[in-house]
Write a protein that holds these residues in place. Structure first.
Motif, short mmCIF file in Angstrom:
data_model
loop_
_atom_site.label_atom_id
_atom_site.label_comp_id
_atom_site.label_asym_id
_atom_site.label_seq_id
_atom_site.Cartn_x
_atom_site.Cartn_y
_atom_site.Cartn_z
N LEU A 61 -23.73 -13.84 5.30
CA LEU A 61 -22.86 -13.53 4.28
C LEU A 61 -22.28 -12.14 4.45
O LEU A 61 -23.07 -11.26 4.85
CB LEU A 61 -23.61 -13.59 2.72
CG LEU A 61 -24.44 -14.89 2.48
CD1 LEU A 61 -25.06 -14.45 0.89
CD2 LEU A 61 -23.22 -15.78 2.29
N GLU A 62 -21.04 -12.00 4.50
CA GLU A 62 -20.16 -10.82 4.70
C GLU A 62 -19.63 -10.28 3.48
O GLU A 62 -18.85 -10.93 2.73
CB GLU A 62 -19.33 -10.93 5.74
CG GLU A 62 -20.02 -11.36 7.07
CD GLU A 62 -18.71 -11.17 8.31
OE1 GLU A 62 -17.76 -11.31 7.95
OE2 GLU A 62 -18.99 -11.61 9.44
N PRO A 63 -19.59 -9.15 3.15
CA PRO A 63 -19.13 -8.45 1.90
C PRO A 63 -17.80 -8.48 2.16
O PRO A 63 -17.10 -8.06 3.12
CB PRO A 63 -20.01 -7.21 1.59
CG PRO A 63 -20.11 -6.73 3.05
CD PRO A 63 -20.67 -7.92 3.72
N ARG A 64 -16.83 -8.64 1.04
CA ARG A 64 -15.51 -8.56 1.00
C ARG A 64 -15.10 -8.24 -0.50
O ARG A 64 -15.68 -8.59 -1.44
CB ARG A 64 -14.75 -9.75 1.41
CG ARG A 64 -14.87 -10.42 2.79
CD ARG A 64 -14.07 -9.43 3.71
NE ARG A 64 -14.10 -10.11 5.13
CZ ARG A 64 -15.04 -9.72 5.89
NH1 ARG A 64 -15.92 -8.97 5.68
NH2 ARG A 64 -15.11 -10.06 7.08
N ILE A 65 -14.16 -7.26 -0.53
CA ILE A 65 -13.33 -7.00 -1.69
C ILE A 65 -11.94 -7.35 -1.80
O ILE A 65 -11.26 -6.38 -1.21
CB ILE A 65 -13.76 -5.47 -2.10
CG1 ILE A 65 -15.25 -5.01 -2.15
CG2 ILE A 65 -13.03 -5.30 -3.43
CD1 ILE A 65 -15.41 -3.70 -2.69
N PRO A 66 -11.64 -8.43 -2.30
CA PRO A 66 -10.00 -8.79 -2.28
C PRO A 66 -9.37 -8.13 -3.32
O PRO A 66 -9.88 -7.92 -4.37
CB PRO A 66 -10.15 -10.36 -2.44
CG PRO A 66 -11.24 -10.23 -3.48
CD PRO A 66 -12.34 -9.60 -2.84
N VAL A 67 -8.09 -7.37 -2.95
CA VAL A 67 -7.29 -6.56 -3.82
C VAL A 67 -5.99 -7.05 -3.64
O VAL A 67 -5.28 -6.94 -2.59
CB VAL A 67 -7.61 -5.10 -3.36
CG1 VAL A 67 -6.59 -4.26 -4.26
CG2 VAL A 67 -8.81 -4.51 -3.55
N HIS A 68 -5.38 -7.95 -4.45
CA HIS A 68 -4.10 -8.62 -4.13
C HIS A 68 -3.18 -7.84 -5.33
O HIS A 68 -2.03 -7.94 -5.34
CB HIS A 68 -4.21 -10.03 -4.53
CG HIS A 68 -5.16 -10.80 -3.79
ND1 HIS A 68 -4.84 -10.74 -2.36
CD2 HIS A 68 -6.33 -11.25 -4.09
CE1 HIS A 68 -6.02 -11.48 -1.99
NE2 HIS A 68 -7.02 -12.04 -2.80
N GLU A 69 -3.82 -7.16 -6.35
CA GLU A 69 -3.07 -6.24 -7.53
C GLU A 69 -2.26 -5.25 -6.83
O GLU A 69 -2.96 -4.43 -6.44
CB GLU A 69 -3.56 -6.43 -8.50
CG GLU A 69 -4.35 -7.45 -9.43
CD GLU A 69 -5.55 -7.95 -8.59
OE1 GLU A 69 -6.09 -7.34 -7.65
OE2 GLU A 69 -6.13 -8.85 -9.44
N ALA A 70 -1.00 -5.09 -7.04
CA ALA A 70 -0.30 -3.99 -6.85
C ALA A 70 -0.59 -2.75 -7.51
O ALA A 70 -0.44 -1.56 -7.11
CB ALA A 70 1.23 -4.07 -6.81
N SER A 71 -1.12 -3.03 -8.83
CA SER A 71 -1.52 -1.66 -9.39
C SER A 71 -2.59 -1.21 -8.95
O SER A 71 -3.15 -0.10 -9.65
CB SER A 71 -1.77 -2.37 -10.75
OG SER A 71 -2.84 -3.39 -10.76
N PHE A 72 -3.85 -1.75 -7.99
CA PHE A 72 -4.84 -1.12 -7.56
C PHE A 72 -4.86 0.33 -7.14
O PHE A 72 -5.54 1.22 -7.40
CB PHE A 72 -5.56 -2.04 -6.68
CG PHE A 72 -6.75 -1.78 -6.04
CD1 PHE A 72 -7.94 -1.55 -6.77
CD2 PHE A 72 -6.84 -0.63 -4.89
CE1 PHE A 72 -9.15 -1.14 -6.14
CE2 PHE A 72 -8.08 -0.18 -4.30
CZ PHE A 72 -9.15 -0.52 -5.20
N GLU A 73 -3.93 0.36 -6.26
CA GLU A 73 -3.77 1.65 -5.49
C GLU A 73 -3.29 2.83 -6.41
O GLU A 73 -3.93 3.67 -6.45
CB GLU A 73 -2.72 1.58 -4.18
CG GLU A 73 -3.04 2.83 -3.34
CD GLU A 73 -2.33 2.42 -1.98
OE1 GLU A 73 -2.09 3.41 -1.27
OE2 GLU A 73 -1.73 1.36 -1.77
#
Length: 317
Positions: free
Chosen positions: A137-149
């Motif tokens: 199992l490999e950790p991943r943090i998906p960030v698709h929202e433009a508001s995140f940054e």
């Protein structure tokens, strides 16, 4: 604005570290472009004093020296600001590598990779591969929202933000003024916790429901920021995790495994349906809507009405 200030602070630090003699305010103003653009002496003095205090809070040792003519000068001696060697053992290096690997598929992938390179140069053991797989199992943090940054930067810099937010029960987004505290990834979605200025209360916002651009403001926070912002607990409470009541739902067989994991009881009804008793708290209606036609709320009546309202709002687009 935050980038401009960071650049100004960096230029001031470089000037103070690069000089062999104290530099006066006049000399510093003539060396840093942002100070040249200050409208008048008062504006420059206020800006310089704030920047000097900020650098000192960041740990830079700035000396104030008065020359024979009584003119005050400033410098940051390198021997006073030299950090001790940075070293890491194998476990520390592995932890840093794992943290960077989490962000490989997110917006911070470039920054994480660059940080690892700098850590290697600073003493990370060469025999430790931070990208080596340590399990299936490999950790991943998906960030698709433009508001995140922009929200991440606003949380870091303690800057209020304004954005349009569409509630699950609303057909159109509404403007929100928020003092952002922290971001949290929970159940595959990103959430922002902060102080809603219009409602004068703590609120949680799902990033996927933020529409348009996030606009930051230069104003100060009006509400106190908690010493420890446990956003996961806040989000969980809004999603029914701290429920004190129960709800009865009908769930299609073979579906809704997260709901089954939370269920206090499960009873087979036949015809491909099961009856579940699950914890009921704030936000449960939003979670149930995600399961679409596989879930039917039986009771309580107010939960059933909330789910119906959300489905109608979705249908209206």
């Amino acid at each position: 604005m935050a980038i401009a200030k960071a650049e100004r602070l960096m230029n001031l630090a470089l000037c103070l570290l690069g000089t062999r003699r104290p530099l006066s305010k006049r000399e510093l103003r003539g060396s840093i472009e942002a100070y040249l653009e200050a409208g008048n002496d008062d504006s420059f003095n206020r800006m310089f004093e704030r920047d000097k205090d900020d650098l000192r809070e960041l740990g830079l040792v700035i000396e104030t020296v008065e020359n024979l003519d009584g003119e005050v000068g400033y410098l940051a001696r390198r021997d006073s600001n030299r950090l001790p060697p940075v070293t890491f053992d194998g476990e520390e290096a592995a932890a840093l590598g794992l943290a960077a690997k989490v962000w490989q598929q997110a917006r911070l992938a470039g920054a994480a990779s660059g940080a690892l390179q700098k850590l290697r140069a600073a003493g990370m053991p060469e025999d430790v591969d931070p990208y080596e797989s340590h399990g299936a199992l490999e950790p991943r943090i998906p960030v698709h929202e433009a508001s995140f940054e922009p929200l991440m930067l606003a949380c870091r810099d303690r800057r209020p933000v304004v954005f349009d937010y569409r509630k699950a029960t609303a057909a159109r987004p509404e403007p929100r003024q928020v003092e952002p505290w922290a971001l949290e990834c929970w159940r595959g979605h990103w959430y922002l916790a902060g102080w809603d200025r219009d409602r004068q209360a703590e609120r949680v916002f799902r990033l996927s429901r933020i529409t348009g651009k996030v606009r930051s403001r230069a104003a100060q926070f009006k509400a106190p920021v908690p010493d420890v912002v446990t956003v996961r607990e806040t989000v969980a409470s809004w999603a029914g995790e701290s429920a004190t009541r129960s709800a009865l739902i009908r769930l299609r067989a073979g579906a809704g495994y997260p709901l089954r994991a939370k269920a206090a009881s499960v009873r087979e009804l036949g015809d491909g349906w099961d009856e579940l008793e699950i914890p009921y708290g704030h936000g449960l209606d939003a979670w149930l809507v995600e399961f679409g036609p596989d879930v039917v709320v039986l009771e309580p009546a107010e939960l059933r009405a909330d789910v119906v309202d959300r489905l109608r709002a979705v249908a209206k687009g």
